[in-house]
Design a protein around this motif. Structure first.
Motif, PDB file in Angstrom:
ATOM      1  N   GLU A   1      10.610   3.773  17.907  1.00  0.00           N
ATOM      2  CA  GLU A   1      11.805   4.086  18.717  1.00  0.00           C
ATOM      3  C   GLU A   1      12.422   5.434  18.350  1.00  0.00           C
ATOM      4  N   ALA A   2      12.526   5.683  17.033  1.00  0.00           N
ATOM      5  CA  ALA A   2      13.156   6.937  16.576  1.00  0.00           C
ATOM      6  C   ALA A   2      12.339   8.135  17.048  1.00  0.00           C
ATOM      7  N   SER A   3      11.009   8.039  16.964  1.00  0.00           N
ATOM      8  CA  SER A   3      10.145   9.134  17.433  1.00  0.00           C
ATOM      9  C   SER A   3      10.366   9.380  18.921  1.00  0.00           C
ATOM     10  N   LYS A   4      10.487   8.285  19.674  1.00  0.00           N
ATOM     11  CA  LYS A   4      10.693   8.401  21.139  1.00  0.00           C
ATOM     12  C   LYS A   4      11.981   9.140  21.442  1.00  0.00           C
ATOM     13  N   ALA A   5      13.024   8.792  20.702  1.00  0.00           N
ATOM     14  CA  ALA A   5      14.328   9.418  20.956  1.00  0.00           C
ATOM     15  C   ALA A   5      14.292  10.902  20.593  1.00  0.00           C
ATOM     16  N   MET A   6      13.508  11.246  19.563  1.00  0.00           N
ATOM     17  CA  MET A   6      13.509  12.619  19.068  1.00  0.00           C
ATOM     18  C   MET A   6      12.338  13.452  19.570  1.00  0.00           C
ATOM     19  N   LEU A   7      11.356  12.765  20.170  1.00  0.00           N
ATOM     20  CA  LEU A   7      10.113  13.429  20.613  1.00  0.00           C
ATOM     21  C   LEU A   7       9.463  14.167  19.437  1.00  0.00           C
ATOM     22  N   ALA A   8       9.592  13.577  18.261  1.00  0.00           N
ATOM     23  CA  ALA A   8       9.043  14.185  17.044  1.00  0.00           C
ATOM     24  C   ALA A   8       8.808  13.085  16.013  1.00  0.00           C
ATOM     25  N   SER A   9       7.771  13.280  15.186  1.00  0.00           N
ATOM     26  CA  SER A   9       7.439  12.283  14.164  1.00  0.00           C
ATOM     27  C   SER A   9       7.110  12.984  12.852  1.00  0.00           C
ATOM     28  N   ASN A  10       7.518  12.374  11.748  1.00  0.00           N
ATOM     29  CA  ASN A  10       7.196  12.980  10.449  1.00  0.00           C
ATOM     30  C   ASN A  10       6.169  12.152   9.686  1.00  0.00           C
ATOM     31  N   THR A  11       5.615  11.126  10.352  1.00  0.00           N
ATOM     32  CA  THR A  11       4.645  10.249   9.709  1.00  0.00           C
ATOM     33  C   THR A  11       3.589   9.813  10.715  1.00  0.00           C
ATOM     34  N   LEU A  12       2.320   9.923  10.332  1.00  0.00           N
ATOM     35  CA  LEU A  12       1.245   9.372  11.164  1.00  0.00           C
ATOM     36  C   LEU A  12       0.479   8.349  10.340  1.00  0.00           C
ATOM     37  N   LEU A  13       0.343   7.142  10.879  1.00  0.00           N
ATOM     38  CA  LEU A  13      -0.432   6.088  10.228  1.00  0.00           C
ATOM     39  C   LEU A  13      -1.779   6.035  10.936  1.00  0.00           C
ATOM     40  N   LEU A  14      -2.866   6.116  10.163  1.00  0.00           N
ATOM     41  CA  LEU A  14      -4.192   6.281  10.762  1.00  0.00           C
ATOM     42  C   LEU A  14      -5.121   5.111  10.449  1.00  0.00           C
ATOM     43  N   ARG A  15      -4.550   3.914  10.286  1.00  0.00           N
ATOM     44  CA  ARG A  15      -5.386   2.761   9.938  1.00  0.00           C
ATOM     45  C   ARG A  15      -6.050   2.156  11.175  1.00  0.00           C
ATOM     46  N   GLU A  16      -5.239   1.684  12.099  1.00  0.00           N
ATOM     47  CA  GLU A  16      -5.796   1.102  13.332  1.00  0.00           C
ATOM     48  C   GLU A  16      -5.258   1.927  14.483  1.00  0.00           C
ATOM     49  N   GLY A  17      -6.062   2.873  14.954  1.00  0.00           N
ATOM     50  CA  GLY A  17      -5.541   3.803  15.953  1.00  0.00           C
ATOM     51  C   GLY A  17      -4.565   4.748  15.272  1.00  0.00           C
ATOM     52  N   ILE A  18      -3.806   5.474  16.083  1.00  0.00           N
ATOM     53  CA  ILE A  18      -2.867   6.452  15.511  1.00  0.00           C
ATOM     54  C   ILE A  18      -1.445   6.021  15.870  1.00  0.00           C
ATOM     55  N   GLU A  19      -0.643   5.799  14.849  1.00  0.00           N
ATOM     56  CA  GLU A  19       0.745   5.378  15.063  1.00  0.00           C
ATOM     57  C   GLU A  19       1.687   6.438  14.502  1.00  0.00           C
ATOM     58  N   ALA A  20       2.690   6.810  15.306  1.00  0.00           N
ATOM     59  CA  ALA A  20       3.660   7.824  14.870  1.00  0.00           C
ATOM     60  C   ALA A  20       4.993   7.162  14.543  1.00  0.00           C
ATOM     61  N   VAL A  21       5.541   7.549  13.394  1.00  0.00           N
ATOM     62  CA  VAL A  21       6.826   6.996  12.947  1.00  0.00           C
ATOM     63  C   VAL A  21       7.702   8.159  12.506  1.00  0.00           C
ATOM     64  N   ASN A  22       9.012   8.001  12.621  1.00  0.00           N
ATOM     65  CA  ASN A  22       9.912   9.012  12.084  1.00  0.00           C
ATOM     66  C   ASN A  22      10.830   8.369  11.051  1.00  0.00           C
TER      67      ASN A  22
ATOM     68  N   VAL B   1       4.199  14.520   7.986  1.00  0.00           N
ATOM     69  CA  VAL B   1       4.075  15.720   8.826  1.00  0.00           C
ATOM     70  C   VAL B   1       5.351  16.526   8.697  1.00  0.00           C
ATOM     71  N   THR B   2       5.196  17.817   8.436  1.00  0.00           N
ATOM     72  CA  THR B   2       6.389  18.647   8.318  1.00  0.00           C
ATOM     73  C   THR B   2       6.311  19.792   9.323  1.00  0.00           C
ATOM     74  N   ILE B   3       7.344  20.639   9.330  1.00  0.00           N
ATOM     75  CA  ILE B   3       7.400  21.712  10.316  1.00  0.00           C
ATOM     76  C   ILE B   3       6.195  22.630  10.148  1.00  0.00           C
ATOM     77  N   PRO B   4       5.661  23.177  11.210  1.00  0.00           N
ATOM     78  CA  PRO B   4       6.139  23.109  12.605  1.00  0.00           C
ATOM     79  C   PRO B   4       5.383  22.077  13.455  1.00  0.00           C
ATOM     80  N   PHE B   5       4.935  20.969  12.852  1.00  0.00           N
ATOM     81  CA  PHE B   5       4.028  20.073  13.589  1.00  0.00           C
ATOM     82  C   PHE B   5       4.606  18.710  13.980  1.00  0.00           C
ATOM     83  N   LYS B   6       5.910  18.495  13.780  1.00  0.00           N
ATOM     84  CA  LYS B   6       6.466  17.162  14.050  1.00  0.00           C
ATOM     85  C   LYS B   6       6.404  16.784  15.536  1.00  0.00           C
ATOM     86  N   GLU B   7       6.673  17.761  16.405  1.00  0.00           N
ATOM     87  CA  GLU B   7       6.625  17.479  17.851  1.00  0.00           C
ATOM     88  C   GLU B   7       5.180  17.228  18.284  1.00  0.00           C
TER      89      GLU B   7
END
Length: 296
Positions: free
Chosen positions: A81-102, A64-70
């Motif tokens: 943890e990194a996403s939580k600290a930044m309130l933004a993610s550059n990766t979504l894993l869509l295998r089992e549910g939706i997981e956000a990673v930065n 995920v890139t700008i302007p959609f990370k937040e």
């Protein structure tokens, strides 16, 4: 060749005309013999569309890139943890549910460690200078914190990190999200110039110097010496004015595109559960460099 088992990944953002991510991921799929393809999902309206079109298509993960990370961060059931600290993610894993990673911060750390692991040694007496306080600065500082605190296990950290930025509110947010650590402080440009010998690593995270973005470099040639290492995360152009100034003074340079490379490699590992081999990294790096040079 693609089969009915071919997994689909891609990048979500707008605009995406210049994205280099497909080069990284499709090359890694090829090198690892992983049956997948990485596509470009360019749309201005992802917030309105939501992720349903991708889930219906069977997409297994997206960068995920700008302007959609937040926005991406708010779509997930599980967040790192990194996403939580930044309130933004550059990766979504869509295998089992939706997981956000930065992976932005970890990509930066990897770039620094590859250049010189000592630059993130918590016992070093010199300071790190971070220029800017936007999303990239936030991600990089979060990962620096993990690295310094992780390598130092409950002892006091000698290494100080100084933040030079104009946005007071953004700086306060960064300090709070990291728990106001004693090793993090703010500085003025005057202080930085006066104490230039006190720094060994300078990380530039603002868009100044990027193609199409004006503005004078934050530091000038009076600042740099050969004892400095500059990491300017801008990679288009390959050498910003700031990098050119530092190079003239024989400072060490960490290329900006390394952050793009290593955050992409980490994404690939998350997407596929495959560990990247060093020789693959070399191959992807040469392809990336070739593509970037063509864009001059």
């Amino acid at each position: 060749m693609h089969s009915k088992h071919t997994e689909i990944f891609g990048i979500l953002g707008f605009p995406l005309g210049h994205t280099l991510s497909p080069w990284i991921h499709n090359t890694l799929f090829q090198l690892s013999d992983y049956d997948a393809v990485y596509l470009v999902f360019e749309n201005e309206g992802w917030k309105e569309l939501g992720l349903k079109p991708l889930l219906d298509l069977g997409v297994k993960g997206v960068s995920v890139t700008i302007p959609f990370k937040e926005w991406a961060y708010t779509q997930a059931e599980k967040v790192c943890e990194a996403s939580k600290a930044m309130l933004a993610s550059n990766t979504l894993l869509l295998r089992e549910g939706i997981e956000a990673v930065n992976t932005d911060g970890s990509g930066a750390i990897q770039s620094i460690l590859q250049s010189n692991p000592e630059l993130l040694n918590p016992k070093r007496s010199k300071n790190i200078l971070v220029l800017g306080s936007g999303g990239s600065a936030k991600g990089i500082l979060f990962s620096i914190a993990k690295e310094l605190e992780g390598r130092n296990k409950n002892q006091s950290i000698h290494r100080k990190v100084h933040l030079l930025a104009r946005n007071e509110t953004a700086m306060s947010e960064i300090e709070q999200s990291l728990g106001n650590p004693s090793w993090l402080g703010r500085v003025t440009k005057e202080q930085v110039i006066q104490e230039k010998e006190e720094y060994d690593l300078i990380i530039h995270t603002t868009p100044i110097g990027m193609k199409g973005v004006g503005g004078e470099p934050i530091l000038d040639s009076q600042f740099f010496t050969k004892k400095h290492t500059l990491f300017d995360i801008v990679y288009n152009p390959l050498e910003t004015d700031l990098v050119k100034i530092a190079k003239q003074k024989k400072a060490n340079i960490i290329p900006g595109y390394h952050m793009l490379l290593f955050q992409g490699i980490r994404q690939f590992e998350l997407f596929t559960n495959t560990k990247v081999k060093p020789k693959w990294i070399k191959k992807v790096e040469s392809i990336l460099l070739h593509e970037l040079k063509k864009r001059k």
